[in-house]
Design a protein around this motif. Structure first.
Motif, mmCIF file in Angstrom:
data_model
loop_
_atom_site.group_PDB
_atom_site.id
_atom_site.type_symbol
_atom_site.label_atom_id
_atom_site.label_comp_id
_atom_site.label_asym_id
_atom_site.label_seq_id
_atom_site.Cartn_x
_atom_site.Cartn_y
_atom_site.Cartn_z
ATOM 1 N N LEU A 29 64.046 13.244 50.865
ATOM 2 C CA LEU A 29 62.672 13.627 50.543
ATOM 3 C C LEU A 29 61.762 13.446 51.753
ATOM 4 C CD1 LEU A 29 60.378 14.469 48.726
ATOM 5 C CD2 LEU A 29 60.332 12.170 47.752
ATOM 6 N N LEU A 30 61.938 12.366 52.508
ATOM 7 C CA LEU A 30 61.085 12.133 53.672
ATOM 8 C C LEU A 30 61.307 13.196 54.745
ATOM 9 C CD1 LEU A 30 61.108 8.252 54.131
ATOM 10 C CD2 LEU A 30 59.615 9.690 52.751
ATOM 11 N N VAL A 31 62.549 13.623 54.927
ATOM 12 C CA VAL A 31 62.828 14.693 55.886
ATOM 13 C C VAL A 31 62.111 15.975 55.461
ATOM 14 C CG1 VAL A 31 64.643 16.220 56.770
ATOM 15 C CG2 VAL A 31 65.003 13.747 56.731
ATOM 16 N N ASP A 32 62.145 16.263 54.160
ATOM 17 C CA ASP A 32 61.441 17.446 53.664
ATOM 18 C C ASP A 32 59.934 17.315 53.855
ATOM 19 O OD1 ASP A 32 63.739 18.771 52.909
ATOM 20 O OD2 ASP A 32 63.687 18.053 50.840
ATOM 21 N N MET A 33 59.387 16.122 53.593
ATOM 22 C CA MET A 33 57.954 15.903 53.792
ATOM 23 C C MET A 33 57.572 16.103 55.254
ATOM 24 S SD MET A 33 57.493 12.515 51.398
ATOM 25 C CE MET A 33 55.959 12.052 52.188
ATOM 26 N N ALA A 34 58.415 15.587 56.165
ATOM 27 C CA ALA A 34 58.135 15.738 57.594
ATOM 28 C C ALA A 34 58.149 17.205 57.999
ATOM 29 C CB ALA A 34 59.162 14.947 58.405
ATOM 30 N N LEU A 164 56.621 9.538 43.630
ATOM 31 C CA LEU A 164 57.959 9.767 44.174
ATOM 32 C C LEU A 164 58.020 9.523 45.677
ATOM 33 C CD1 LEU A 164 59.257 12.943 42.283
ATOM 34 C CD2 LEU A 164 60.196 10.633 42.197
ATOM 35 N N SER A 165 57.016 10.007 46.416
ATOM 36 C CA SER A 165 57.064 9.837 47.872
ATOM 37 C C SER A 165 56.893 8.371 48.259
ATOM 38 C CB SER A 165 56.007 10.706 48.557
ATOM 39 O OG SER A 165 54.695 10.335 48.185
ATOM 40 N N ALA A 166 56.048 7.631 47.531
ATOM 41 C CA ALA A 166 55.896 6.203 47.820
ATOM 42 C C ALA A 166 57.198 5.457 47.552
ATOM 43 C CB ALA A 166 54.765 5.612 46.984
ATOM 44 N N LEU A 167 57.905 5.843 46.494
ATOM 45 C CA LEU A 167 59.187 5.212 46.191
ATOM 46 C C LEU A 167 60.216 5.524 47.276
ATOM 47 C CD1 LEU A 167 61.056 3.615 44.367
ATOM 48 C CD2 LEU A 167 61.352 5.657 42.946
ATOM 49 N N PRO A 518 55.024 14.905 39.379
ATOM 50 C CA PRO A 518 56.428 15.292 39.602
ATOM 51 C C PRO A 518 57.379 14.817 38.514
ATOM 52 C CG PRO A 518 55.449 14.563 41.662
ATOM 53 C CD PRO A 518 54.431 14.291 40.592
ATOM 54 N N TYR A 519 57.029 13.718 37.827
ATOM 55 C CA TYR A 519 57.919 13.219 36.783
ATOM 56 C C TYR A 519 57.963 14.165 35.581
ATOM 57 C CZ TYR A 519 58.146 8.907 39.460
ATOM 58 O OH TYR A 519 58.361 7.989 40.458
ATOM 59 N N VAL A 520 56.928 14.978 35.398
ATOM 60 C CA VAL A 520 56.965 15.981 34.330
ATOM 61 C C VAL A 520 58.036 17.019 34.645
ATOM 62 C CG1 VAL A 520 55.658 17.758 33.108
ATOM 63 C CG2 VAL A 520 54.533 15.621 33.789
ATOM 64 N N LEU A 521 58.078 17.464 35.893
ATOM 65 C CA LEU A 521 59.091 18.437 36.295
ATOM 66 C C LEU A 521 60.491 17.834 36.189
ATOM 67 C CD1 LEU A 521 59.762 21.218 37.341
ATOM 68 C CD2 LEU A 521 59.258 20.430 39.664
ATOM 69 N N LEU A 522 60.630 16.559 36.555
ATOM 70 C CA LEU A 522 61.928 15.905 36.407
ATOM 71 C C LEU A 522 62.355 15.851 34.944
ATOM 72 C CD1 LEU A 522 61.796 12.906 38.922
ATOM 73 C CD2 LEU A 522 63.069 15.043 39.141
ATOM 74 N N GLU A 523 61.407 15.566 34.050
ATOM 75 C CA GLU A 523 61.753 15.521 32.632
ATOM 76 C C GLU A 523 62.221 16.885 32.139
ATOM 77 O OE1 GLU A 523 59.879 14.307 28.264
ATOM 78 O OE2 GLU A 523 59.053 13.441 30.110
ATOM 79 N N LEU A 524 61.539 17.942 32.545
ATOM 80 C CA LEU A 524 61.974 19.286 32.165
ATOM 81 C C LEU A 524 63.387 19.553 32.676
ATOM 82 C CD1 LEU A 524 58.704 21.323 32.886
ATOM 83 C CD2 LEU A 524 59.658 20.780 30.639
ATOM 84 N N TYR A 525 63.672 19.101 33.885
ATOM 85 C CA TYR A 525 65.002 19.288 34.468
ATOM 86 C C TYR A 525 66.060 18.544 33.656
ATOM 87 C CZ TYR A 525 68.827 18.887 37.853
ATOM 88 O OH TYR A 525 70.053 18.914 38.471
ATOM 89 N N SER A 543 55.416 19.738 43.087
ATOM 90 C CA SER A 543 56.685 20.397 42.777
ATOM 91 C C SER A 543 57.769 20.055 43.791
ATOM 92 C CB SER A 543 56.492 21.920 42.743
ATOM 93 O OG SER A 543 55.521 22.296 41.807
ATOM 94 N N ALA A 544 57.422 20.068 45.076
ATOM 95 C CA ALA A 544 58.425 19.914 46.129
ATOM 96 C C ALA A 544 59.211 18.603 46.042
ATOM 97 C CB ALA A 544 57.770 20.060 47.501
ATOM 98 N N PRO A 545 58.570 17.432 45.794
ATOM 99 C CA PRO A 545 59.367 16.199 45.733
ATOM 100 C C PRO A 545 60.438 16.222 44.650
ATOM 101 C CG PRO A 545 57.051 15.669 46.025
ATOM 102 C CD PRO A 545 57.124 17.141 45.742
ATOM 103 N N ALA A 546 60.090 16.704 43.461
ATOM 104 C CA ALA A 546 61.075 16.758 42.379
ATOM 105 C C ALA A 546 62.195 17.730 42.726
ATOM 106 C CB ALA A 546 60.396 17.164 41.073
ATOM 107 N N CYS A 547 61.843 18.864 43.326
ATOM 108 C CA CYS A 547 62.863 19.843 43.719
ATOM 109 C C CYS A 547 63.776 19.267 44.792
ATOM 110 C CB CYS A 547 62.189 21.116 44.219
ATOM 111 S SG CYS A 547 61.314 22.051 42.934
ATOM 112 N N SER A 548 63.200 18.527 45.723
ATOM 113 C CA SER A 548 63.986 17.910 46.786
ATOM 114 C C SER A 548 64.987 16.914 46.218
ATOM 115 C CB SER A 548 63.056 17.211 47.783
ATOM 116 O OG SER A 548 63.785 16.449 48.718
ATOM 117 N N LEU A 549 64.529 16.074 45.298
ATOM 118 C CA LEU A 549 65.373 14.994 44.793
ATOM 119 C C LEU A 549 66.489 15.486 43.881
ATOM 120 C CD1 LEU A 549 62.583 12.371 44.136
ATOM 121 C CD2 LEU A 549 64.386 12.220 45.853
ATOM 122 N N GLU A 550 66.232 16.534 43.105
ATOM 123 C CA GLU A 550 67.243 16.995 42.146
ATOM 124 C C GLU A 550 67.827 18.363 42.487
ATOM 125 O OE1 GLU A 550 68.780 15.316 40.238
ATOM 126 O OE2 GLU A 550 67.566 13.647 39.517
ATOM 127 N N GLY A 551 67.492 18.898 43.656
ATOM 128 C CA GLY A 551 68.132 20.126 44.107
ATOM 129 C C GLY A 551 67.690 21.387 43.391
#
Length: 597
Positions: A29-34, A164-167, A518-525, A543-551
């Motif tokens: 996720l950090l690489v994607d943020m960068a 998510l990003s802080a975690l 982002p946790y809403v999107l994770l729940e939908l996933y 949207s991007a953090p949840a997409c990054s973490l779960e592909g």
């Protein structure tokens, strides 16, 4: 995958999975943020503070994601990390009259999972008041009031991180050097002149919120409003400063400067604002309760010792009236422990008030069978309780007036509900909520072939996704306005209200609202109701953090206007090949079936 940033050996090992799944997901996720920020440097951080604790905001997505991380035996935070306010005081759950199913159990599960990761379970939105918490230097904090307070007063250097990003930063010990970690982005961009005397903390709360409300669409503030405030005394109390930054954060302010309090860098001011007696009086008048109040809440952010002393002084020798609304006072467990030792807690509870710890007014799932209208002394509470998941009308008065209502010295209106069935009652509000801004909807259908090129996340590999397009030109507020179980937009006035994103390629500008979204999107996933892919016109930090973490396939920043060249219902293809993402229309929806959003 072409990495936009050079990693050291430790970072590369985490990305390769050599330090376990949790740290791999965090580094990815950090690489994607960068990459999306266009930076090439990571910096070590001294502390992290995590939001996303209450089941009200995190939901199933948060619980399942934490369980996934906790299953990794190597999943431990790398730096001192504290936890934001939870959804309830578990020891006084019955007194809070919460009726949401399994809420206490889910709340306990979330806190326990964070603790397994090595997070200090402070359950507090005021980490800057805790002994031993590092509140200076580079950090990754994800609670808006704490971010603004720390950046403004304590030497903290942090962006407005999502939960998510802080975690991710906490697990790895690093953050990309972007945004407010770059000194050039900490320059003020707004000049505010205060021409009236402010004394009560509620005055400062109103000022902070008022500043955010003045933001104009043509102001260029990529990291939010950063005001210089002139006209305030240099000897502000902790409570006054805290009320100011907490409310200023309501509209994205990550830090502020008080003229004369400390040195500040030069800035480019987008506007000069004047806040005087007229503005202060007008806001108090607008916020005054003109219908029955059913609950009074104090402590948003959680009450400091100074606020507890002030509350106890007002309650000394008095009793909360049986004919008045209940009084709930929220504080941290650390401050409550001190209050118990020095006798403040006995005064507050002896007067009939409820003294709560580990939670905050904005993340409680109130039972709206009886909580119809809330009174508070905090614009932060007013901002969040009236919006999002609770949606309860909220009024604001000074602390002394709030207590006066509670003890029956000041009457507004009989707070008790009429003896009529819930379904027969009008759900009144103290003030009409502002209408949604008009959204442009087009009656023109796009035709013919269309193809555009965009960008993807560095962590994602090649993919090809085909499916029906969900398209709207309005931002989507995931938290509170997207059904967690179905993916249906539930926001009256939104052009896509009633439409589902589930199983479609969702195309929209970006998300809006809470950083816990982002946790809403994770729940939908996790429920199998997520979009097949998400396409934004610009990078979306929700949207991007949840997409990054779960592909979940993700793309953004296309070279053509995808929203006006793709119709809802069109069959489209989203394809990634190397670093390039292509979107193209395979088949237009037939005229007789066409539906505009």
């Amino acid at each position: 995958m072409t990495l936009p940033i050079k990693l050291n050996d430790e970072q590369q090992a985490m990305l390769n999975g050599e330090r376990g799944l949790a740290k791999q997901m965090g580094m990815r996720l950090l690489v994607d943020m960068a990459a999306t920020a266009g930076v090439r440097e990571f910096v070590p951080i001294t502390s992290a503070h995590l939001s996303g604790v209450s089941p009200l905001t995190g939901g199933l997505g948060l619980r399942q994601f934490l369980a996934k991380l906790a299953a990794d035996p190597e999943a431990q935070v790398a730096i001192p990390t504290t936890l934001n306010s939870a959804g309830c005081d578990e020891a006084q759950f019955d007194e809070m009259r919460i009726t949401a199913p399994h809420f206490r159990e889910h709340n306990h599960e979330i806190v326990e999972q964070y603790t397994r990761l090595g997070v200090r379970p402070t359950q507090s939105c005021i980490p800057y008041e805790w002994e031993g918490v590092v509140a200076d230097g580079p950090a990754a904090w994800a609670e808006s009031n704490a971010i603004c307070f720390g950046n403004s007063y304590t030497g903290l250097i942090t962006n407005r991180e999502s939960g998510l990003s802080a975690l991710a930063c906490a697990l790895t010990g690093y953050t990309p050097k972007y945004g407010l970690l770059d000194e050039r982005n900490r320059r003020p961009n707004l000049f505010v002149v205060v021409t009236t005397e402010l004394t009560d903390p509620a005055d400062f709360s109103i000022l902070g919120d008022w500043i955010g409300k003045q933001r104009q669409s043509d102001w260029e503030m990529p990291y939010g409003p950063i005001p210089v405030i002139q006209g305030l005394p240099a000897d502000l109390t902790h409570e006054q400063k805290k009320a100011l930054t907490a409310a200023a954060a309501n509209y994205g302010c990550p830090m502020l400067y008080i003229d004369g309090l400390a040195e500040r860098p030069s800035g480019y001011f987008q506007s000069r604002l004047f806040f005087g007696e007229r503005e202060l009086r007008q806001r108090y008048a607008e916020l005054y309760p003109d219908t029955a109040v059913s609950l009074i809440v104090i402590g948003c952010p959680q009450a400091s010792l100074g606020e507890l002393k002030a509350t106890a002084a007002l309650l000394q020798g008095k009793q909360v009236s049986s004919d008045a609304p209940p009084l709930w006072v929220f504080t941290s467990s650390a401050n409550k422990a001190i209050a118990e030792k020095i006798g403040l807690a006995e005064i507050i509870t002896g007067a009939g008030a409820l003294l709560l710890e580990n939670t905050c007014p904005e993340v409680v799932p109130y039972d709206q069978n009886w909580v119809k209208h809330i009174l508070t002394n905090s614009m932060k509470a007013e901002h969040y309780i009236t919006s999002g998941l609770n949606g309860i009308p909220t009024s604001v008065m000074k602390l002394a007036d709030c207590v006066a209502v509670a003890v029956g010295e000041l009457e507004i209106e009989d707070w008790r509900l009429a003896e009529t069935p819930l379904a027969d009652r009008q759900m009144g509000q103290t003030r009409p909520l502002p209408p949604l801004p008009p959204r442009h909807t087009s009656s023109r259908k796009a035709t013919g072939a269309f193809q555009a090129q965009g960008r993807g996340l560095p962590s994602q590999k090649n993919f090809t996704v085909t499916g029906e397009a969900f398209v709207t030109n309005a931002p989507i507020t995931l938290l509170g306005f997207v059904n967690r179980e179905t993916g249906v937009i539930e926001e009256p006035g939104h052009p896509a209200n009633g439409q589902s994103m589930a199983g479609k390629i969702a195309i929209f500008p970006k998300g809006s609202g809470s950083t816990v979204a982002p946790y809403v999107l994770l729940e939908l996933y996790y429920r199998g109701k997520a979009p097949l892919a998400i396409v934004n016109t610009e990078i979306d930090q929700q949207s991007a953090p949840a997409c990054s973490l779960e592909g979940i396939p993700y793309a953004y920043d296309f070279d053509k206007d995808i929203i006006h060249h793709i119709n809802p219902g069109d069959q489209i293809e989203l394809k990634r090949d190397g670093d390039e993402v292509t979107i193209r229309v395979l088949k237009r929806k037939r005229d007789q079936d066409y539906h505009y959003v």
